[in-house]
Design a protein around this motif. Structure first.
Motif, mmCIF file in Angstrom:
data_model
loop_
_atom_site.group_PDB
_atom_site.id
_atom_site.type_symbol
_atom_site.label_atom_id
_atom_site.label_comp_id
_atom_site.label_asym_id
_atom_site.label_seq_id
_atom_site.Cartn_x
_atom_site.Cartn_y
_atom_site.Cartn_z
ATOM 1 N N CYS A 236 0.881 -1.171 0.000
ATOM 2 C CA CYS A 236 0.000 0.000 0.000
ATOM 3 C C CYS A 236 0.918 1.221 0.000
ATOM 4 O O CYS A 236 1.198 1.818 1.044
ATOM 5 C CB CYS A 236 -0.926 -0.012 1.212
ATOM 6 S SG CYS A 236 -2.170 1.312 1.170
ATOM 7 N N ARG A 237 1.369 1.585 -1.185
ATOM 8 C CA ARG A 237 2.435 2.571 -1.312
ATOM 9 C C ARG A 237 1.937 3.843 -1.987
ATOM 10 O O ARG A 237 1.245 3.795 -2.994
ATOM 11 C CB ARG A 237 3.595 1.963 -2.110
ATOM 12 C CG ARG A 237 4.076 0.621 -1.537
ATOM 13 C CD ARG A 237 5.325 0.105 -2.204
ATOM 14 N NE ARG A 237 5.170 -0.102 -3.633
ATOM 15 C CZ ARG A 237 6.180 -0.436 -4.447
ATOM 16 N NH1 ARG A 237 7.392 -0.574 -3.971
ATOM 17 N NH2 ARG A 237 5.967 -0.620 -5.735
ATOM 18 N N GLN A 248 -5.171 8.222 7.795
ATOM 19 C CA GLN A 248 -3.982 7.388 7.640
ATOM 20 C C GLN A 248 -3.934 6.309 8.717
ATOM 21 O O GLN A 248 -3.724 5.118 8.420
ATOM 22 C CB GLN A 248 -2.719 8.249 7.728
ATOM 23 C CG GLN A 248 -2.504 9.159 6.537
ATOM 24 C CD GLN A 248 -1.248 10.003 6.679
ATOM 25 O OE1 GLN A 248 -0.386 9.724 7.513
ATOM 26 N NE2 GLN A 248 -1.144 11.043 5.865
ATOM 27 N N TRP A 252 -3.964 2.231 8.106
ATOM 28 C CA TRP A 252 -2.890 1.350 8.589
ATOM 29 C C TRP A 252 -3.460 0.242 9.486
ATOM 30 O O TRP A 252 -3.066 -0.921 9.375
ATOM 31 C CB TRP A 252 -1.841 2.132 9.369
ATOM 32 C CG TRP A 252 -1.026 3.156 8.626
ATOM 33 C CD1 TRP A 252 -0.630 4.367 9.097
ATOM 34 C CD2 TRP A 252 -0.458 3.056 7.307
ATOM 35 N NE1 TRP A 252 0.123 5.031 8.165
ATOM 36 C CE2 TRP A 252 0.254 4.253 7.060
ATOM 37 C CE3 TRP A 252 -0.498 2.072 6.319
ATOM 38 C CZ2 TRP A 252 0.920 4.485 5.860
ATOM 39 C CZ3 TRP A 252 0.162 2.303 5.114
ATOM 40 C CH2 TRP A 252 0.865 3.496 4.896
ATOM 41 N N LEU A 265 4.055 -5.609 5.350
ATOM 42 C CA LEU A 265 3.373 -4.440 4.809
ATOM 43 C C LEU A 265 4.432 -3.504 4.245
ATOM 44 O O LEU A 265 5.388 -3.147 4.936
ATOM 45 C CB LEU A 265 2.572 -3.717 5.894
ATOM 46 C CG LEU A 265 1.952 -2.365 5.498
ATOM 47 C CD1 LEU A 265 0.911 -2.536 4.395
ATOM 48 C CD2 LEU A 265 1.329 -1.681 6.717
ATOM 49 N N TYR A 266 4.251 -3.118 2.977
ATOM 50 C CA TYR A 266 5.180 -2.215 2.314
ATOM 51 C C TYR A 266 4.471 -0.891 2.041
ATOM 52 O O TYR A 266 3.379 -0.867 1.461
ATOM 53 C CB TYR A 266 5.654 -2.826 0.989
ATOM 54 C CG TYR A 266 6.285 -4.192 1.155
ATOM 55 C CD1 TYR A 266 7.610 -4.321 1.561
ATOM 56 C CD2 TYR A 266 5.536 -5.350 0.921
ATOM 57 C CE1 TYR A 266 8.186 -5.571 1.721
ATOM 58 C CE2 TYR A 266 6.108 -6.605 1.080
ATOM 59 C CZ TYR A 266 7.434 -6.716 1.478
ATOM 60 O OH TYR A 266 8.000 -7.958 1.641
ATOM 61 N N ILE A 267 5.098 0.222 2.455
ATOM 62 C CA ILE A 267 4.497 1.536 2.284
ATOM 63 C C ILE A 267 5.428 2.423 1.457
ATOM 64 O O ILE A 267 6.573 2.051 1.176
ATOM 65 C CB ILE A 267 4.153 2.187 3.640
ATOM 66 C CG1 ILE A 267 5.410 2.584 4.407
ATOM 67 C CG2 ILE A 267 3.319 1.226 4.485
ATOM 68 C CD1 ILE A 267 5.137 3.330 5.708
ATOM 69 N N GLU A 271 6.024 7.990 3.203
ATOM 70 C CA GLU A 271 4.970 7.730 4.184
ATOM 71 C C GLU A 271 5.569 7.245 5.497
ATOM 72 O O GLU A 271 6.665 6.677 5.527
ATOM 73 C CB GLU A 271 3.978 6.700 3.627
ATOM 74 C CG GLU A 271 3.245 7.217 2.406
ATOM 75 C CD GLU A 271 2.450 6.154 1.669
ATOM 76 O OE1 GLU A 271 1.459 6.518 1.007
ATOM 77 O OE2 GLU A 271 2.818 4.966 1.743
ATOM 78 N N MET A 273 4.489 5.204 9.237
ATOM 79 C CA MET A 273 3.516 4.447 10.008
ATOM 80 C C MET A 273 3.085 5.257 11.226
ATOM 81 O O MET A 273 3.901 5.914 11.872
ATOM 82 C CB MET A 273 4.146 3.119 10.449
ATOM 83 C CG MET A 273 3.215 2.192 11.201
ATOM 84 S SD MET A 273 1.734 1.759 10.267
ATOM 85 C CE MET A 273 2.479 1.080 8.773
ATOM 86 N N THR A 287 10.927 1.241 4.882
ATOM 87 C CA THR A 287 9.468 1.293 4.681
ATOM 88 C C THR A 287 8.856 -0.096 4.496
ATOM 89 O O THR A 287 7.924 -0.290 3.724
ATOM 90 C CB THR A 287 9.092 2.221 3.498
ATOM 91 O OG1 THR A 287 9.814 1.837 2.315
ATOM 92 C CG2 THR A 287 9.391 3.669 3.832
#
Length: 297
Positions: A236-237, A248, A252, A265-267, A271, A273, A287
């Motif tokens: 979810c990038r 946000q 998450w 989880l890849y952001i 961004e 967390m 990330t």
């Protein structure tokens, strides 16, 4: 006729942006409110020029003379609301963008799951803002590099986006040659082929085997998610940058709940967390995050 009306109106002293169409602060607020309600997009007034430039194309396409009339159309027409949201969102993507994520996916997630997959166990990945498909296909190619027979196993990738146009593009699986330049040469030669009938040879098509791993769907992250997971990895990038802080945190947390324990989880690179999900995720590289044993509060 539209241009003449727009040019005349744009000289109104109340215009927020001067241009072909009058664009008042009230017009901007209404559009921003709709974008927030429909898709969680947070539009400060500093984005007024960007909003104007993107939506002026919609006014021309629909033959609408003023932004006031356009706002009325958007309120009444769900299809145009969707087109407005699509126009306001940015679809910047490429194959293997941020390659460290795909290296992490291969070595930390897919390779350790290979034996489980060969036993017939379920493996699920999700590209939560797939755009025109380069991200989920990069995930599929990463899976195939570690599990060559993945298409014959219970391994699937869900690819979702709120923009129906980019979802349709992804389903088609055809790209300009220059778009696939970041695909490693061995994967490019194995899994891409010329598009039949393309006399110029400018287009390449992803093989049916790769496409069979990926299911494309329209999905608004602010709406209901019609699946329960769990997922072994979620990308979810460069999505939540459009949301305010509370939204946000909510996104998450929803994503973290759908991850399998130890899932990834890849952001996006810009961004961070935040919120309750931080308690259930631990950093595992740039990330990249892994799900702890507990659930987010």
């Amino acid at each position: 006729m539209t241009s003449a009306l727009g040019s005349s109106s744009s000289r109104d002293s109340g215009a927020l942006v001067t241009g072909e169409f009058a664009f008042s602060a009230a017009n901007f607020r209404e559009i921003a409110d709709i974008a927030k309600a429909e898709a969680g997009i947070d539009l400060p007034q500093s984005k007024a020029t960007l909003v104007y430039s993107r939506l002026a194309k919609r006014l021309r396409a629909r033959g609408i003379a003023t932004f006031t009339d356009y706002c009325a159309t958007v309120r009444a027409d769900a299809d145009e609301r969707g087109s407005m949201i699509a126009a306001l969102t940015t679809n910047v993507t490429r194959f293997f963008r941020e390659p460290h994520h795909f290296e992490h996916l291969r070595t930390k997630i897919v390779e350790p799951l290979a034996e489980r997959a060969r036993r017939g166990d379920r493996v699920r990945l999700w590209s939560a803002a797939c755009s025109t498909g380069q991200e989920p296909y990069s995930m599929a190619l990463t899976v195939l590099s570690a599990i060559p027979n993945a298409a014959s196993l219970d391994v699937r990738i869900l690819a979702t986006d709120l923009n129906p146009h980019v979802v349709a593009h992804g389903k088609k699986g055809q790209y300009q040659k220059e778009e696939v330049r970041d695909v490693p040469a061995d994967l490019r030669s194995k899994w891409f082929e010329p598009v039949p009938g393309d006399s110029r040879g400018a287009m390449l098509k992803i093989s049916d085997e790769v496409r069979s791993l990926v299911s494309f769907r329209e999905l608004n992250l602010m709406g209901t998610w019609p699946f329960n997971g769990p997922f072994d990895a979620i990308f979810c990038r460069n999505v939540v940058i459009y949301f305010d802080r509370d939204t946000q945190s909510m996104i998450w947390s929803r994503l973290a709940r759908l991850l399998r324990d130890d899932g990834a989880l890849y952001i996006g690179h810009s961004e961070r967390m935040s919120g309750p999900a931080s308690a259930s995720l631990s950093s595992d590289g740039i990330t990249s995050y892994r799900k702890k044993g507990g659930k987010p509060s």
